[in-house]
Design an enzyme around this catalytic site. Structure first.
Site, PDB file in Angstrom:
ATOM      1  CB  CYS A 130      -4.010   3.749  -4.310  1.00 25.14           C
ATOM      2  SG  CYS A 130      -5.546   2.955  -3.793  1.00 25.14           S
ATOM      3  NE  ARG A 262      -2.610  -1.760   2.242  1.00 28.29           N
ATOM      4  CZ  ARG A 262      -3.233  -1.622   1.062  1.00 28.29           C
ATOM      5  NH1 ARG A 262      -4.485  -1.271   1.025  1.00 28.29           N
ATOM      6  NH2 ARG A 262      -2.580  -1.829  -0.051  1.00 28.29           N
TER       7      ARG A 262
END
Ligand code: SAM
Ligand code: DTB
Ligand code: SF4
Length: 333
Positions: A130, A262
């Site tokens: 990422c 998250r």
């Protein structure tokens, strides 16, 4: 199973956000159980590959050059240093490695070429790679995709209405435009925001409304609690009560049932019991490692102990399917 929707109204999301806390958690837990393996948590590790000296005025951010926060400016790291950090993160149980740069936007220069090399190198470790590098155009997003980037993080941060109170050097539409470039390149989208910026409940609902009504939901939705940093304009903001965080997570879980929600910045201030309520309310991802980008995060051993106490298990990399370039490789093998 309820269908995934992209036509939420403000009233519907407000009604969810305002439910009494325990029933709200139960509703979110039921959605969580339908769409995910309950208790399975995806672990991401963060590395600041280029630190500080940023031109933007994001009023929460310790890396903005204009605020005097004591963060040391560090030029872009070398590929081998980054690879070593990724190997350590993998050994510590992370399935995703996220590289962050204090840039307003990506520029087509040698630094970007080096980031492309970092993406290729980390991709070789079979981790989900990422990046969070600021704004990207369509061509840059395609280059990242070709290098094997799995996810791109770019937060909307707050509601459209509150945005200009927090950042003036770019617009909400700039942010949405980058998300669309990332999506078109076939990279998974990671986008969420921060609570504790001085926003109202209506702004929190507004932020979730933007995310939940995107043509495709972000695969990951980070909910950050402001980490107040001395020197930034928001240094003295009061701490977000934990029940408001639980409420935010539960609402995100219900309106974006298939996404990973998250529990991001701010965990250091939360007890295991409070974090447990967040997992119960649908959080199923964390940043692990003793540092976020520039601020501290819980130690490896305390997270390990939390996983033991709460009966959490780490999610394997690519459990939701291989990205395009890996599918091709798997067919050849
Ligand atoms: N410069 C790039 C950008 O702004 O997109 C990437 C890095 S930036 C630090 C990534 C995200 O970190 C921000 O969008 C914000 O949501 C979050 N963040 C930054 N400072 C924070 C703080 N003090 N507390 C909580 N979240 C923060
Ligand atoms: C996200 O939503 N949170 C992470 C990650 N994406 C890049 C960053 C949190 C940064 C907290 C402040 C710091 O450590 O500098
Ligand atoms: Fe720069 Fe990103 Fe920090 Fe904003 S959030 S000041 S763009 S590093």
């Amino acid at each position: 199973m309820e269908a995934i929707r992209h036509n939420w109204t403000r009233e519907e999301i407000t009604e969810i956000y305002e439910r009494p806390l325990l029933p709200l958690m139960l509703d979110a837990a039921n959605v969580q159980r339908e769409y995910h393996v309950f208790g399975e948590v995806q672990i991401s590790s963060l590395l600041s590959i280029k630190t500080g000296g940023c031109s933007e005025d994001c009023s929460y951010c310790p890396q903005a050059a204009r605020y005097h926060t004591g963060v040391k400016v560090h030029a872009l790291m070398q590929v081998d240093e980054v690879l070593e950090a990724a190997q350590n993160a993998k050994a510590g149980g992370a399935s995703r490695f996220c590289m962050g740069a204090a840039w307003r936007e990506v520029r087509d220069n040698r630094d970007f070429d080096r980031v492309i090399d970092m993406v290729k190198a980390v991709n070789g470790l079979d981790m989900e790679v990422c990046c969070t590098l600021g704004m990207v155009n369509a061509h840059q997003a395609e280059r990242l995709a070709e290098a094997g980037l799995y996810a791109y993080n770019h937060n909307v941060d707050t509601s459209e209405e509150h945005y200009s109170e927090v950042i003036t050097t770019r617009t909400y539409d700039d942010r949405l435009n980058t998300l669309s470039n990332v999506r078109k390149a076939g990279i998974t989208v990671c986008s969420g925001g921060i609570i504790g910026l001085g926003e109202t409940d209506a702004d929190r609902v507004g932020m979730l409304l933007t995310l939940a009504n995107l043509p495709q939901h972000p695969e990951s939705v980070p909910i950050n609690v402001l980490v107040p940093v001395a020197g930034t304009p928001l240094a003295d903001n009061s701490r977000v009560p934990f029940d408001e965080l639980v409420r935010m997570i539960a609402t995100a879980r219900i309106v974006m049932p298939g996404s990973a929600v998250r529990l991001s910045a701010g965990r250091l201030e939360l007890s295991v019991a409070e974090q447990g309520m967040c997992f119960m309310a649908g959080a199923n991802s964390i940043f692990a490692g003793d540092k976020l980008l520039t601020t501290p995060n819980p130690e490896f051993n305390s997270d390990k102990e939390m996983f033991r106490i709460l009966g959490l298990t780490p999610k394997a990399a690519f459990a939701d399917g291989l990205p395009k370039h890996k599918q091709a490789a798997a067919q050849i093998a």
